[in-house]
Design an enzyme around this catalytic site. Structure first.
Site, PDB file in Angstrom:
ATOM      1  N   GLU A 259       0.857  -1.187   0.000  1.00 48.55           N
ATOM      2  CA  GLU A 259       0.000   0.000   0.000  1.00 48.55           C
ATOM      3  C   GLU A 259       0.891   1.234   0.000  1.00 48.55           C
ATOM      4  O   GLU A 259       1.899   1.279   0.724  1.00 48.55           O
ATOM      5  CB  GLU A 259      -0.894  -0.037   1.250  1.00 48.55           C
ATOM      6  CG  GLU A 259      -2.276   0.479   1.035  1.00 48.55           C
ATOM      7  CD  GLU A 259      -3.110  -0.380   0.070  1.00 48.55           C
ATOM      8  OE1 GLU A 259      -3.086  -0.096  -1.147  1.00 48.55           O
ATOM      9  OE2 GLU A 259      -3.770  -1.307   0.540  1.00 48.55           O
TER      10      GLU A 259
ATOM     11  N   ALA B  85     -15.001   3.454  -1.006  1.00 51.44           N
ATOM     12  CA  ALA B  85     -14.730   2.351  -0.105  1.00 51.44           C
ATOM     13  C   ALA B  85     -13.257   1.939  -0.134  1.00 51.44           C
ATOM     14  O   ALA B  85     -12.854   1.060   0.611  1.00 51.44           O
ATOM     15  CB  ALA B  85     -15.595   1.157  -0.490  1.00 51.44           C
TER      16      ALA B  85
ATOM     17  N   ASP C 198      -4.297   0.738  -9.508  1.00 54.03           N
ATOM     18  CA  ASP C 198      -5.719   0.465  -9.709  1.00 54.03           C
ATOM     19  C   ASP C 198      -6.023   0.232 -11.182  1.00 54.03           C
ATOM     20  O   ASP C 198      -6.773  -0.670 -11.552  1.00 54.03           O
ATOM     21  CB  ASP C 198      -6.557   1.641  -9.195  1.00 54.03           C
ATOM     22  CG  ASP C 198      -6.195   2.019  -7.763  1.00 54.03           C
ATOM     23  OD1 ASP C 198      -5.527   1.210  -7.099  1.00 54.03           O
ATOM     24  OD2 ASP C 198      -6.568   3.120  -7.326  1.00 54.03           O
TER      25      ASP C 198
HETATM   26  C1  GLA Z   1      -5.086   4.738  -4.182  1.00 58.46           C
HETATM   27  C2  GLA Z   1      -4.310   5.049  -5.445  1.00 58.46           C
HETATM   28  C3  GLA Z   1      -3.346   3.919  -5.765  1.00 58.46           C
HETATM   29  C4  GLA Z   1      -2.481   3.564  -4.560  1.00 58.46           C
HETATM   30  C5  GLA Z   1      -3.337   3.382  -3.314  1.00 58.46           C
HETATM   31  C6  GLA Z   1      -2.516   3.184  -2.070  1.00 58.46           C
HETATM   32  O1  GLA Z   1      -5.930   3.639  -4.389  1.00 58.46           O
HETATM   33  O2  GLA Z   1      -5.189   5.246  -6.514  1.00 58.46           O
HETATM   34  O3  GLA Z   1      -2.569   4.276  -6.868  1.00 58.46           O
HETATM   35  O4  GLA Z   1      -1.516   4.544  -4.354  1.00 58.46           O
HETATM   36  O5  GLA Z   1      -4.200   4.469  -3.105  1.00 58.46           O
HETATM   37  O6  GLA Z   1      -1.779   2.022  -2.150  1.00 58.46           O
END
Ligand code: GLA
Length: 364
Positions: A27, A115, A159
């Protein structure tokens, strides 16, 4: 969802869909150029596309009361400024794949919003898929990441990449610059459960400011640790970079950078644990990740911490805040036999997710 969408848009020519995601571990590493380990989930954003006569891009949702639509003249598309609404995520893609003729996009979906499950990137990716063939998916993932900057978040690329490249039954180790993936099979007796804290994690307002501040803190730490100007923590040389990070003069930067290096190391360890079927090790890694996110990275929330504790009390082997944080969901892993009990104990806003396949574009 697909069925309902096709009832609302019966003469659609294209239907595209893109999954949300759960991140197992890694993360706040992606925007530092370091790896992540997410899985695509069986909840998706769907978009039906058709030609229309007016030279506009019409964006509408099957739930217009909650998500009002917008008609954008094609000549005005390139210059449309972000409006702070959900339509921005569609425009982010449409500015890079401008339709040659009038087009209507009708959007539906069941990825829970706000979420931490990446409904917003699923929407961007679904819009790219609805507007054009994806081409090389790893390259598109990177383009979608850049496109999403239009909404004001400096997000890191996880993502979009998992949504485009996810594989059923697998988590993906994703590396960046360029995007590369390694599919890691999930052991059959491992269940992934997600539960919402009830605190909305919006990709706007305070959460966005908090997120972008972390991106900048890491960039500062990277330069102080010897990365070239404009470099990321991934560019910091030396085997001893975690130790050097802990010794940075600024205690805030020290905590942030040390967390990121430790979290990236946990991704590699989690891949090994999954391949070995060592669920106990995975458990320890998730719990260490949560501690770091809470104490050093400071992106948890008391309601999230309480839910992590509740999950552990209810039989989760490991649990932690998922996604950007500042509220939203936790991810918990447990043995498959305990999943129903864990979901029941965590209340109505808890689900078990199977690792799903990637974004799809179908001609009808
Ligand atoms: C969000 C961002 C991702 C990542 C996460 C944390 O979801 O869109 O790119 O940085 O936070 O891991």
């Amino acid at each position: 969802v697909r069925q309902r969408l096709l009832e609302t848009a019966p003469d659609a020519r294209i239907i595209a869909s893109a999954p949300g995601r759960v991140n197992l571990i890694g993360e706040h590493t992606d925007y530092n150029g370091l790896p992540v380990l997410p899985l695509a989930i069986d909840r998706r954003v769907w978009i039906a596309a058709r030609r229309i006569d007016e030279p506009t891009l019409q964006v509408r949702s099957i739930d217009p009361e909650r998500y009002p639509g917008e008609a954008i003249p094609l000549v005005a598309l390139a210059a449309r400024a972000p409006s702070g609404t959900w339509v921005d995520y569609v425009v982010a893609a449409a500015q890079r794949r401008p339709p040659a003729r009038g087009t209507e996009l009708v959007v539906a979906g069941d990825v829970p919003p706000e979420a931490g499950l990446s409904s917003s990137s699923a929407l961007v990716v679904a819009a790219f898929m609805a507007l054009a063939d994806p081409g090389d998916r790893a390259e598109l993932a990177d383009e979608a990441r850049c496109a999403e900057r239009y909404v004001g978040t400096l997000s890191g690329g996880m993502d979009q990449a998992i949504s485009l490249l996810g594989r059923p039954g697998h988590a993906l180790r994703i590396d960046f610059r360029p995007v590369r993936v390694e599919a890691v099979p999930l052991p059959a007796d491992l269940a992934v459960v997600v539960a919402h804290s009830g605190v909305r994690a919006r990709k706007s307002g305070a959460a966005r400011a908090g997120y972008n501040a972390r991106v900048q803190e890491c960039a500062r730490a990277a330069v102080e640790l010897g990365a070239p100007a404009g470099g990321l923590l991934a560019d910091v040389p030396g085997e001893d970079r975690l130790t050097r990070a802990q010794q940075l003069d600024d205690p805030l930067l020290a905590r942030r950078a040390a967390f990121v290096f430790a979290e990236a190391a946990r991704v590699a360890q989690a891949v090994r644990a999954l391949r070995a079927g060592d669920v106990e090790q995975l458990w320890a890694l998730l719990n260490a990740s949560h501690r770091g996110l809470r104490d050093d990275y400071e992106v948890s929330h008391p309601a999230v911490d309480a839910l992590v504790e509740a999950a552990r009390d209810a039989g989760a082997l490991g649990a932690r805040v998922v996604g950007a944080g500042f509220g939203g969901c936790i991810v918990a892993v447990c043995r498959a036999a305990h999943a129903d009990g864990l979901v029941a104990a965590l209340g109505s806003d808890a689900w078990r997710f199977a690792a799903a396949g990637p974004a799809v574009r179908e001609q009808l």
